[in-house]
Design a protein around this motif. Sequence first.
Motif, PDB file in Angstrom:
ATOM      1  N   VAL A   4      43.058 -26.405 -12.622  1.00 14.50           N
ATOM      2  CA  VAL A   4      44.213 -26.073 -11.784  1.00 14.50           C
ATOM      3  C   VAL A   4      44.810 -24.739 -12.212  1.00 14.50           C
ATOM      4  O   VAL A   4      45.173 -23.907 -11.375  1.00 14.50           O
ATOM      5  CB  VAL A   4      45.269 -27.200 -11.849  1.00 14.50           C
ATOM      6  CG1 VAL A   4      46.536 -26.789 -11.101  1.00 14.50           C
ATOM      7  CG2 VAL A   4      44.710 -28.492 -11.271  1.00 14.50           C
ATOM      8  N   ALA A   7      42.686 -22.025 -10.842  1.00 12.02           N
ATOM      9  CA  ALA A   7      42.884 -21.907  -9.398  1.00 12.02           C
ATOM     10  C   ALA A   7      44.179 -21.166  -9.087  1.00 12.02           C
ATOM     11  O   ALA A   7      44.223 -20.302  -8.192  1.00 12.02           O
ATOM     12  CB  ALA A   7      42.896 -23.294  -8.756  1.00 12.02           C
ATOM     13  N   LEU A   8      45.235 -21.487  -9.826  1.00 15.77           N
ATOM     14  CA  LEU A   8      46.506 -20.781  -9.619  1.00 15.77           C
ATOM     15  C   LEU A   8      46.365 -19.296  -9.931  1.00 15.77           C
ATOM     16  O   LEU A   8      46.907 -18.450  -9.210  1.00 15.77           O
ATOM     17  CB  LEU A   8      47.599 -21.410 -10.482  1.00 15.77           C
ATOM     18  CG  LEU A   8      48.187 -22.725  -9.956  1.00 15.77           C
ATOM     19  CD1 LEU A   8      49.048 -23.384 -11.016  1.00 15.77           C
ATOM     20  CD2 LEU A   8      49.003 -22.479  -8.682  1.00 15.77           C
ATOM     21  N   LEU A  11      44.831 -17.691  -6.975  1.00 20.55           N
ATOM     22  CA  LEU A  11      45.792 -17.595  -5.873  1.00 20.55           C
ATOM     23  C   LEU A  11      46.831 -16.513  -6.142  1.00 20.55           C
ATOM     24  O   LEU A  11      47.238 -15.787  -5.231  1.00 20.55           O
ATOM     25  CB  LEU A  11      46.474 -18.946  -5.655  1.00 20.55           C
ATOM     26  CG  LEU A  11      45.570 -20.059  -5.102  1.00 20.55           C
ATOM     27  CD1 LEU A  11      46.293 -21.389  -5.134  1.00 20.55           C
ATOM     28  CD2 LEU A  11      45.113 -19.738  -3.681  1.00 20.55           C
ATOM     29  N   VAL A 268      38.249 -27.674  -7.373  1.00 19.86           N
ATOM     30  CA  VAL A 268      39.227 -27.644  -8.457  1.00 19.86           C
ATOM     31  C   VAL A 268      39.225 -29.004  -9.140  1.00 19.86           C
ATOM     32  O   VAL A 268      39.191 -30.044  -8.476  1.00 19.86           O
ATOM     33  CB  VAL A 268      40.641 -27.324  -7.926  1.00 19.86           C
ATOM     34  CG1 VAL A 268      41.655 -27.317  -9.068  1.00 19.86           C
ATOM     35  CG2 VAL A 268      40.644 -25.978  -7.220  1.00 19.86           C
ATOM     36  N   ALA A 278      39.621 -21.132  -1.593  1.00 24.24           N
ATOM     37  CA  ALA A 278      40.555 -20.066  -1.244  1.00 24.24           C
ATOM     38  C   ALA A 278      39.799 -18.752  -1.163  1.00 24.24           C
ATOM     39  O   ALA A 278      38.729 -18.589  -1.754  1.00 24.24           O
ATOM     40  CB  ALA A 278      41.683 -19.971  -2.263  1.00 24.24           C
ATOM     41  N   VAL A 288      43.476 -20.731   2.468  1.00 27.04           N
ATOM     42  CA  VAL A 288      43.348 -21.850   1.541  1.00 27.04           C
ATOM     43  C   VAL A 288      42.828 -23.033   2.339  1.00 27.04           C
ATOM     44  O   VAL A 288      43.414 -23.407   3.360  1.00 27.04           O
ATOM     45  CB  VAL A 288      44.692 -22.208   0.877  1.00 27.04           C
ATOM     46  CG1 VAL A 288      44.530 -23.457   0.014  1.00 27.04           C
ATOM     47  CG2 VAL A 288      45.212 -21.051   0.033  1.00 27.04           C
ATOM     48  N   CYS A 300      48.110 -30.925  -3.000  1.00 26.55           N
ATOM     49  CA  CYS A 300      47.628 -29.549  -3.156  1.00 26.55           C
ATOM     50  C   CYS A 300      48.642 -28.555  -2.589  1.00 26.55           C
ATOM     51  O   CYS A 300      48.797 -27.443  -3.117  1.00 26.55           O
ATOM     52  CB  CYS A 300      46.280 -29.381  -2.474  1.00 26.55           C
ATOM     53  SG  CYS A 300      44.925 -30.246  -3.314  1.00 26.55           S
ATOM     54  N   ILE A 303      51.404 -28.217  -5.259  1.00 20.10           N
ATOM     55  CA  ILE A 303      50.972 -27.579  -6.502  1.00 20.10           C
ATOM     56  C   ILE A 303      50.474 -26.154  -6.296  1.00 20.10           C
ATOM     57  O   ILE A 303      50.702 -25.273  -7.137  1.00 20.10           O
ATOM     58  CB  ILE A 303      49.862 -28.420  -7.177  1.00 20.10           C
ATOM     59  CG1 ILE A 303      50.348 -29.851  -7.427  1.00 20.10           C
ATOM     60  CG2 ILE A 303      49.410 -27.783  -8.479  1.00 20.10           C
ATOM     61  CD1 ILE A 303      51.618 -29.932  -8.243  1.00 20.10           C
ATOM     62  N   LEU A 304      49.805 -25.895  -5.159  1.00 22.91           N
ATOM     63  CA  LEU A 304      49.132 -24.611  -4.968  1.00 22.91           C
ATOM     64  C   LEU A 304      49.782 -23.735  -3.902  1.00 22.91           C
ATOM     65  O   LEU A 304      49.906 -22.517  -4.090  1.00 22.91           O
ATOM     66  CB  LEU A 304      47.662 -24.849  -4.629  1.00 22.91           C
ATOM     67  CG  LEU A 304      46.869 -25.647  -5.676  1.00 22.91           C
ATOM     68  CD1 LEU A 304      45.472 -25.962  -5.165  1.00 22.91           C
ATOM     69  CD2 LEU A 304      46.801 -24.889  -6.995  1.00 22.91           C
ATOM     70  N   PRO A 319      53.653 -21.328 -11.800  1.00 22.21           N
ATOM     71  CA  PRO A 319      53.326 -22.641 -11.246  1.00 22.21           C
ATOM     72  C   PRO A 319      54.584 -23.396 -10.861  1.00 22.21           C
ATOM     73  O   PRO A 319      55.709 -22.964 -11.158  1.00 22.21           O
ATOM     74  CB  PRO A 319      52.585 -23.329 -12.404  1.00 22.21           C
ATOM     75  CG  PRO A 319      53.080 -22.645 -13.630  1.00 22.21           C
ATOM     76  CD  PRO A 319      53.361 -21.222 -13.238  1.00 22.21           C
TER      77      PRO A 319
END
Length: 391
Positions: A4, A7-8, A11, A268, A278, A288, A300, A303-304, A319
């Motif tokens: 995660v 992934a962040l 992004l 993820v 993404a 996304v 998701c 969180i994202l 985050p």
Amino acid sequence: MISVAEALDHLFALAAPLEVETVPLAKANGRVLAQDVMAKRNQPPFAGSAMDGYAVRNADVATGATLQVIGESAAGHRFDGAVAAGQAVRIFTGAPVPEGADRIVIQEDVSRDGDVITIGDNLDQAHYIREIGIDFKVGDTVAAPKLLRPADIALLASMNIAEVPVRRRPVVALISTGDELVMPGESPSEDQIIVSNTFGLQAFLQDMGAEVRVLPIAQDTKPHLRTVFGLAEGADLVVTIGGASEGDHDLVGAVAQELGMARSFYKVAMRPGKPLMAGRFSDGAMMVGLPGNPVSAMVCGFILLGPVMRIMQGFKAAPAEEFSAELAHDMGKNGPREHYMRGRLDGGKVTVFDRQDSALLSVLAEANVLVIRPPHDGPVKAGAPMRCIAL
């Protein structure tokens, strides 16, 4: 498959603050201040009375003293003269304090006979004068970025700021995919379900400040997917829901790449989640692709997508905000993915629900927190501190 946190990071690299626009103060609530603004006046702009009473010289205040009332000062109608020894001016809350006066004796502490007042024997010792600029002064700053709420709007108005520089609202296009989906209010066949993710994410993104365009449900064919993607033109972010796995009917990733989307990541290590992608289209729009299970898509989003919305509106990359809460019961070990578990925080303790199936929206609606379990986390005893995110 990435974490995660990774992934962040991807992004955060894709997202960028949107341009600044100026809006009237009356339309600024819920927008994000993009540039510092400065007060154009002092507040209060004059020394004013905090109570109804009499403006006097403090040196004249003593039990039994008598003072001559020489005039009146009201809000918007100041007394133009000065208060000399032995004199008083009738004054009301918010009115300018006359020259020479340095104390307000409240009306409950005096008796009046005609134009003469007598100071009583139960004096309140406060002076009840609001000095010029005690709230703010010319040049005091409201710093950006800042999400503007009603109290901020009132503050800006009192600073004499009529127009506000804010970030443009992110335009988000939502695309749900799947032949099994129909809109709320329609009559589904026995093998169809009502689309829910679109409306939950629309509400969430609107709360995050976005302008959301809900596009038609995309059927599970490449031509129809291309058509619906075409309707997303002009969006800053395209969010697809479903069709991001690797089954025969999961076509979103392939079609998006055919349309010029450069993929940043796929899959993820989170639960619920996992089939998530993404990237960026050649026109600059982010994309996304969320999983199709209702709770997976919503989690998701929390969180994202939430952090992406904040970056687009000028906040630093970060985050979702976490806090710690005491676990109310024992829990078993966690699996190989970071698990965002629905729970209920009550009285400072958090209870994690037994049912965590990613199709159960009723459990999500009952939850007010997500409890984060790290990958391969061992058993946890009641009383342990747990990482939580508020819903």
